[in-house]
Design a protein around this motif. Structure first.
Motif, PDB file in Angstrom:
ATOM      1  N   ALA A 344       0.841  -1.190   0.000  1.00 40.51           N
ATOM      2  CA  ALA A 344       0.000   0.000   0.000  1.00 40.51           C
ATOM      3  C   ALA A 344       0.877   1.242   0.000  1.00 40.51           C
ATOM      4  CB  ALA A 344      -0.900   0.013   1.239  1.00 40.51           C
ATOM      5  N   ALA A 345       0.350   2.330  -0.585  1.00 41.99           N
ATOM      6  CA  ALA A 345       1.063   3.607  -0.582  1.00 41.99           C
ATOM      7  C   ALA A 345       0.627   4.380   0.658  1.00 41.99           C
ATOM      8  CB  ALA A 345       0.748   4.402  -1.848  1.00 41.99           C
ATOM      9  N   MET A 348      -1.555   7.655   0.447  1.00 36.97           N
ATOM     10  CA  MET A 348      -2.753   7.645  -0.396  1.00 36.97           C
ATOM     11  C   MET A 348      -3.932   7.105   0.415  1.00 36.97           C
ATOM     12  SD  MET A 348      -1.612   6.535  -4.187  1.00 36.97           S
ATOM     13  CE  MET A 348      -1.139   7.779  -5.369  1.00 36.97           C
ATOM     14  N   GLU A 352      -7.769   4.976  -3.014  1.00 35.54           N
ATOM     15  CA  GLU A 352      -6.689   4.917  -3.999  1.00 35.54           C
ATOM     16  C   GLU A 352      -5.899   3.620  -3.860  1.00 35.54           C
ATOM     17  OE1 GLU A 352      -5.173   9.344  -4.881  1.00 35.54           O
ATOM     18  OE2 GLU A 352      -5.329   8.866  -2.760  1.00 35.54           O
ATOM     19  N   ASN A 353      -5.771   3.149  -2.637  1.00 35.25           N
ATOM     20  CA  ASN A 353      -5.050   1.896  -2.441  1.00 35.25           C
ATOM     21  C   ASN A 353      -5.854   0.686  -2.899  1.00 35.25           C
ATOM     22  OD1 ASN A 353      -2.302   2.042  -1.297  1.00 35.25           O
ATOM     23  ND2 ASN A 353      -3.301   3.390   0.176  1.00 35.25           N
ATOM     24  N   LEU A 355      -7.529   0.724  -5.577  1.00 30.65           N
ATOM     25  CA  LEU A 355      -7.291   0.731  -7.014  1.00 30.65           C
ATOM     26  C   LEU A 355      -5.960   0.085  -7.365  1.00 30.65           C
ATOM     27  CD1 LEU A 355      -8.339   1.995  -9.728  1.00 30.65           C
ATOM     28  CD2 LEU A 355      -6.905   3.954  -9.221  1.00 30.65           C
ATOM     29  N   LEU A 356      -5.021   0.116  -6.405  1.00 31.81           N
ATOM     30  CA  LEU A 356      -3.647  -0.307  -6.664  1.00 31.81           C
ATOM     31  C   LEU A 356      -3.582  -1.698  -7.290  1.00 31.81           C
ATOM     32  CD1 LEU A 356      -0.818   0.785  -4.425  1.00 31.81           C
ATOM     33  CD2 LEU A 356      -0.759  -1.544  -5.168  1.00 31.81           C
ATOM     34  N   THR A 357      -4.318  -2.641  -6.738  1.00 32.92           N
ATOM     35  CA  THR A 357      -4.309  -3.962  -7.364  1.00 32.92           C
ATOM     36  C   THR A 357      -5.667  -4.310  -7.953  1.00 32.92           C
ATOM     37  OG1 THR A 357      -5.024  -5.164  -5.395  1.00 32.92           O
ATOM     38  CG2 THR A 357      -2.676  -4.797  -5.630  1.00 32.92           C
TER      39      THR A 357
ATOM     40  N   MET B 224      -5.548   6.533 -15.336  1.00 34.26           N
ATOM     41  CA  MET B 224      -4.650   5.515 -14.796  1.00 34.26           C
ATOM     42  C   MET B 224      -3.196   5.975 -14.856  1.00 34.26           C
ATOM     43  SD  MET B 224      -5.472   2.710 -13.474  1.00 34.26           S
ATOM     44  CE  MET B 224      -4.641   1.374 -12.715  1.00 34.26           C
ATOM     45  N   TYR B 227      -2.515   8.330 -12.140  1.00 31.72           N
ATOM     46  CA  TYR B 227      -2.486   7.587 -10.879  1.00 31.72           C
ATOM     47  C   TYR B 227      -1.135   6.898 -10.719  1.00 31.72           C
ATOM     48  CZ  TYR B 227      -3.570   3.831  -7.560  1.00 31.72           C
ATOM     49  OH  TYR B 227      -3.547   2.964  -6.514  1.00 31.72           O
ATOM     50  N   HIS B 228      -0.662   6.301 -11.802  1.00 31.78           N
ATOM     51  CA  HIS B 228       0.637   5.629 -11.744  1.00 31.78           C
ATOM     52  C   HIS B 228       1.771   6.621 -11.486  1.00 31.78           C
ATOM     53  CE1 HIS B 228      -0.718   1.731 -13.962  1.00 31.78           C
ATOM     54  NE2 HIS B 228      -1.032   1.744 -12.694  1.00 31.78           N
ATOM     55  N   ARG B 230       1.508   9.411  -9.724  1.00 32.74           N
ATOM     56  CA  ARG B 230       1.460   9.767  -8.304  1.00 32.74           C
ATOM     57  C   ARG B 230       1.957   8.615  -7.438  1.00 32.74           C
ATOM     58  NH1 ARG B 230      -3.645  10.900  -6.218  1.00 32.74           N
ATOM     59  NH2 ARG B 230      -4.713   9.909  -7.962  1.00 32.74           N
ATOM     60  N   LEU B 231       1.529   7.402  -7.800  1.00 33.82           N
ATOM     61  CA  LEU B 231       1.913   6.222  -7.029  1.00 33.82           C
ATOM     62  C   LEU B 231       3.431   6.040  -7.035  1.00 33.82           C
ATOM     63  CD1 LEU B 231       0.690   3.875  -5.470  1.00 33.82           C
ATOM     64  CD2 LEU B 231       0.498   2.606  -7.594  1.00 33.82           C
ATOM     65  N   GLU B 234       5.024   8.466  -4.671  1.00 34.14           N
ATOM     66  CA  GLU B 234       4.767   8.254  -3.236  1.00 34.14           C
ATOM     67  C   GLU B 234       5.374   6.961  -2.728  1.00 34.14           C
ATOM     68  OE1 GLU B 234       1.205   9.133  -1.529  1.00 34.14           O
ATOM     69  OE2 GLU B 234       0.889  10.966  -2.657  1.00 34.14           O
ATOM     70  N   ALA B 235       5.320   5.905  -3.515  1.00 33.67           N
ATOM     71  CA  ALA B 235       5.814   4.606  -3.064  1.00 33.67           C
ATOM     72  C   ALA B 235       6.254   3.794  -4.284  1.00 33.67           C
ATOM     73  CB  ALA B 235       4.721   3.861  -2.290  1.00 33.67           C
ATOM     74  N   ALA B 238       5.473   0.084  -4.275  1.00 31.41           N
ATOM     75  CA  ALA B 238       4.055  -0.202  -4.465  1.00 31.41           C
ATOM     76  C   ALA B 238       3.676  -0.016  -5.931  1.00 31.41           C
ATOM     77  CB  ALA B 238       3.206   0.700  -3.571  1.00 31.41           C
ATOM     78  N   PHE B 241       4.660  -2.997  -7.733  1.00 31.75           N
ATOM     79  CA  PHE B 241       3.704  -4.062  -7.386  1.00 31.75           C
ATOM     80  C   PHE B 241       2.400  -3.865  -8.147  1.00 31.75           C
ATOM     81  CE2 PHE B 241       0.400  -5.491  -4.241  1.00 31.75           C
ATOM     82  CZ  PHE B 241       0.593  -6.843  -4.438  1.00 31.75           C
ATOM     83  N   ALA B 242       2.022  -2.606  -8.378  1.00 30.38           N
ATOM     84  CA  ALA B 242       0.771  -2.336  -9.103  1.00 30.38           C
ATOM     85  C   ALA B 242       0.926  -2.587 -10.595  1.00 30.38           C
ATOM     86  CB  ALA B 242       0.334  -0.893  -8.867  1.00 30.38           C
TER      87      ALA B 242
END
Lengths: 506, 360
Positions: A344-345, A348, A352-353, A355-357, B224, B227-228, B230-231, B234-235, B238, B241-242
């Protein structure tokens, strides 16, 4: 015990905003006594020992050390008064050697050569073999713990506090540790031993104090109390054991053959010729001490690390070359061990998390455009189904407690109807009730025909839910064996025994 | 004792308020600075913030605000995409120059033909030039793991040499009596980025900047890819992993920021500046980095920050002229703005607590 008390604790109270971590806790530790502090995650054990070690100041209450009032303002003072602590998470520098690491923690370190001699002396005296000049990055978790213990023993402590010391050890290493602790006890050192592993406490401790929700709920002599009674004191209700219904094994869902992957970093583990097959309806447990290739193995299955096409197969189709998104589309889902930053981020929101997977299988995007409404609904569904304690899905992941976030991370994958689910340390840091719920969810998934791989360092967990058991040791995976036929000794040997170390001669 | 305590989650209120507090703090400290220089601080601050908008000559300064703000916003929007993902394009100045060269080059190649197609072709060429220049650090990073900060920055100086060479050689005006610099595109109708409404300063670059703001907002909040981005910032683990492919993201972020910087250069050379000359670039590409952070890497924030930055530039010029403030003092003033913003940023994630620490 008829010895005079070493440390008396009376009515210690510590409140944090919104929660009372310790509420009038009292107990006494005698000289040369091994005292257990027992409780679930969040029961207030850590806060209590932090107060004893001078890391946290109590709101009220008194501590008396050998008859004198004891108010440590900081750990240095606690150490000066003869109290030492081995933390659950080691604070060691990988790139430095053992002696350098120990010197870093000392007020006035002697010359490195003299220190090394003393380390050898102490390590031999207590049956903890350790070469002062080895680099810490190359040591096993058990050996790292020895560094921490020896660091404490060099101060000649009167009271040694150990926070969940066995969570990273193989059964054989646990035995070595217990020999050491018994020797310390025979020399008159008191030990405050924190754990939730009841059998260990019964084997080792003279006296136990049980905490629940910050309150002292009972005391007992572990030798004369059954593990079940202690567990129920700890949890407060009768325990519900996960039910494993009869399951039929179907076809092989995930098949890994002859997989070798070089270590991703200098202190990573190289996977060597790994073979593994898991059938639908089966739960394969993978044990092993931390740092023996668990993260690397999960990365290969999640698709974060790709490999030769045929090395990983799903339903007979090669998927070794596919990335995480393509694998999720097929139904191969994973939940990594590290919750914050990997699964998880942190900054966020839970939406939003989610959505991550979840984007692929839950249909949360449309030609690349995000459906926030559907994503929020999915996040709410996870929160509800897995009893995640949070005001709502708009909260940042880092605002959740570890156990709650773990429920969210596991729930997110379970609710996506996986064909294959791989989890690493699924109940690490989760309280007993939530851990039981997570284990039950994994069992239900398998009963509904999913193949589940559970990588864990908690042997009890693996014994409880897995059908077959294999162990990772330095990047090699042992051949799986039916869990029901295995004894703890055999499991220990599969996990690599005691890393070639002898049991202490006392 | 005063301590900082980490907030359980970022404070929304502070994240909105810090830019305003930072501007106020800058006014106070800047006023003190001007006072020690022997100027009337109230007068100086009023000149910088009030004069360009509502002063006697505001009819002249207001269009300048758009002219100066548009390239800053356009470049900063591109940079913010990469910054969000932890990809640091420091070389927007170079991409700006190359975009101007390729854009102007296409226009000059058609001279003296008149056709409506020339200007759109120049726009494409400008964007392509900036994109191509940014692809150098991008490809080097994805292929060989080089540091994009160093490579993109170094390429600024290469681009400056190219600019000098072009204005003295290939693009030099054949009818320019030997002076360095190209033909003036303002006098070539098909290639001129003229004001859309006379006297407002509104040219195609301003339109492009506004479109970029909207596009970036939609990308970051509804798509998307955003989102990627930003992701990843931030991490990174992660993000992997996404299923984010880091190399693709690097190519996209550097490419997009390069293309927008190139566009800004092209609109500048064909409009307000008019010609390719040795001193064509005035640092928009570097100032845009400040604008991007001042706007907290948020599209709407960048729009406001770009306007504020343009205001301090113009107001600073006026203050230099009218009050005799040294230009270094104005630069310190602008530097203070960024300093206070970054310092106060801490309050988004931390709160100030007064008392004795209890938990280590």
């Amino acid at each position: 015990m008829s010895t005079p008390p070493l440390l008396t604790i009376e009515g210690l109270t510590k409140a944090y905003p919104g929660v009372v971590a310790n509420d009038h806790v009292s107990f006494t530790i005698g000289e040369g006594e091994v005292h257990a502090l027992l409780g679930e995650n969040g029961a207030g054990k850590s806060t209590l020992v932090k107060m004893i070690y001078g890391l946290v100041k109590p709101d009220s209450g008194r501590m008396t050390l050998r008859g004198a009032s004891y108010k440590p303002a900081e750990p240095r003072q606690a150490r000066a008064d003869g109290i030492a602590m081995v933390f659950q998470h080691f604070s060691l520098f990988d790139a430095l050697n053992v002696a350098e690491n120990i010197a870093l923690g000392m007020e006035n370190p002697p010359a490195l050569r003299d220190l090394a001699a003393r380390i050898r002396e102490v390590s031999e005296a207590y049956g903890l073999p350790l070469d002062p000049f080895r680099t810490v990055g190359d040591l096993s978790a058990g050996e790292r713990q020895r560094v921490e213990i020896i660091r404490c023993l060099l101060q000649d402590p009167k009271l040694l506090i150990m926070d969940e010391p066995t969570s990273v050890l193989t059964p054989q290493e646990v035995e070595i540790l217990f020999e050491t602790l018994k020797k310390l006890k025979s020399e008159g050192t008191s030990i405050l031993y924190i754990s939730h592993k009841l059998e260990e406490i019964r084997a080792l401790c003279d006296h136990a104090t049980i905490l629940r929700l910050g309150k002292n709920v009972g005391e007992c002599v572990p030798r004369d109390t059954s593990a079940r009674d202690m567990a129920e004191l700890m949890v407060g209700t009768a325990l519900k054991t996960p039910e494993r219904g009869a399951r039929e094994f179907g076809d092989v869902a995930l098949d890994i053959s002859g997989l070798s992957v070089p270590a991703p970093s200098a202190f990573g583990t190289t996977l060597k010729n790994v073979h593994l097959a898991v059938r639908r309806g089966e739960i394969l447990g993978i044990g092993g001490v931390a740092g023996n290739g668990q993260d690397e193995l999960l990365a290969v299955m999640s698709g974060e690390v790709t490999c030769a096409r045929d090395a990983v197969k799903f339903d007979g189709k090669p998927i070794g070359h596919m990335g995480p998104t393509a694998r999720r589309a097929l139904g191969v889902l994973t939940a990594p061990e590290e919750r914050l930053g990997h699964a998880a981020a942190p900054d966020m929101s839970l939406t939003e998390n989610a959505l991550l997977t979840g984007s692929v299988r839950e249909g949360l995007e449309n030609n690349g455009f995000l459906k926030w409404g559907a994503t929020k609904t999915f996040a709410e569904k996870i929160i509800k189904a897995f009893d995640v304690r949070t005001p709502g899905p708009e909260n940042a992941a880092r605002s959740l407690s570890g156990g709650n976030l773990q429920k969210f991370v596991i729930g997110r994958e379970v609710l996506q109807r996986p064909e294959v689910l791989v989890v690493n340390q699924p109940t690490w840091g989760v309280d007993a009730a939530a851990a039981a719920a997570i284990r039950q969810a994994l069992l239900d998934l398998a009963a509904n025909g999913a193949a589940v791989i559970c990588i864990s360092q908690d042997l009890d967990e693996l014994m409880e839910i897995s059908d077959n058991f294999a162990a990772l040791n330095e990047g090699r995976l042992s051949a799986p064996r039916p869990t029901a036929e295995l004894t703890v000794d055999e499991i220990g040997l599969m996990m690599g025994g005691a890393h070639g170390m002898e049991v202490a001669h006392v | 004792m005063i301590r900082l305590e980490k907030r359980p989650q970022p404070s929304r209120a502070w994240s909105m308020a810090t830019p305003l507090v930072a501007v106020l703090a800058t006014m106070v400290m800047g006023g003190l600075l001007f006072a020690t220089l022997g100027k009337n601080p109230v007068e100086a601050i009023r000149t910088i913030f009030w004069e360009p908008l509502f002063g006697e000559f505001a009819f002249y300064y207001r269009p300048q605000l758009l002219v100066k703000g548009a390239p800053l916003v356009l470049i900063a929007i591109g940079l913010s995409l990469g910054f969000r993902a932890g990809i640091w394009n420091i070389g927007a100045e170079g991409q700006y120059i190359i975009g101007a060269l390729t854009g102007a080059g296409v226009g000059l190649a058609f001279y003296p033909m008149e056709s409506w197609i020339i200007f759109p072709l120049m726009v494409l060429a400008g964007a392509f030039g900036g994109w191509a220049w940014a692809m150098i650090p991008a490809v080097l990073k994805t292929r060989f793991g080089t540091n994009e900060i160093l490579v993109s920055l170094m390429l600024v100086y290469v681009a400056e040499q190219l600019l000098a060479s072009m204005s003295l050689g290939l693009m030099k005006n054949p009818e320019g009596f030997g002076f360095p610099g190209s033909r003036n595109l303002q006098q070539y109708d098909s290639a001129h980025n003229a004001e859309l409404i006379a006297g407002t300063g509104m040219h195609w670059g301003v339109v492009a900047a506004l479109i970029a703001v909207i596009f970036s907002y939609v990308l970051l909040n509804r798509h998307m890819l955003g989102y990627h981005i930003r992701l990843t910032g931030e991490a990174p683990r992660a993000a992997k992993f996404a299923g984010v492919k880091p190399a693709r993201l690097i190519l996209f972020c550097l490419g997009a920021s390069g293309a927008l910087a190139g566009l800004a250069g092209m609109f500048e050379v064909s409009g307000p500046s008019g010609q390719v000359s040795i001193d064509f670039n005035v640092g928009y590409g570097f100032t845009a980095i400040i604008v991007a952070f001042l706007g907290r890497l948020h599209p709407v924030g960048i729009l406001l920050a770009g306007a504020l930055m343009a205001l301090t530039y113009i107001g600073g010029d006026i203050a230099q002229g009218n009050l005799g403030l040294p230009s270094a003092a104005i630069q310190v003033f602008q530097g203070m703005l960024l300093f206070f913003l970054l310092a106060l940023d801490l309050l988004t994630n931390y709160r100030i607590a007064i008392g004795k620490p209890e938990v280590a």
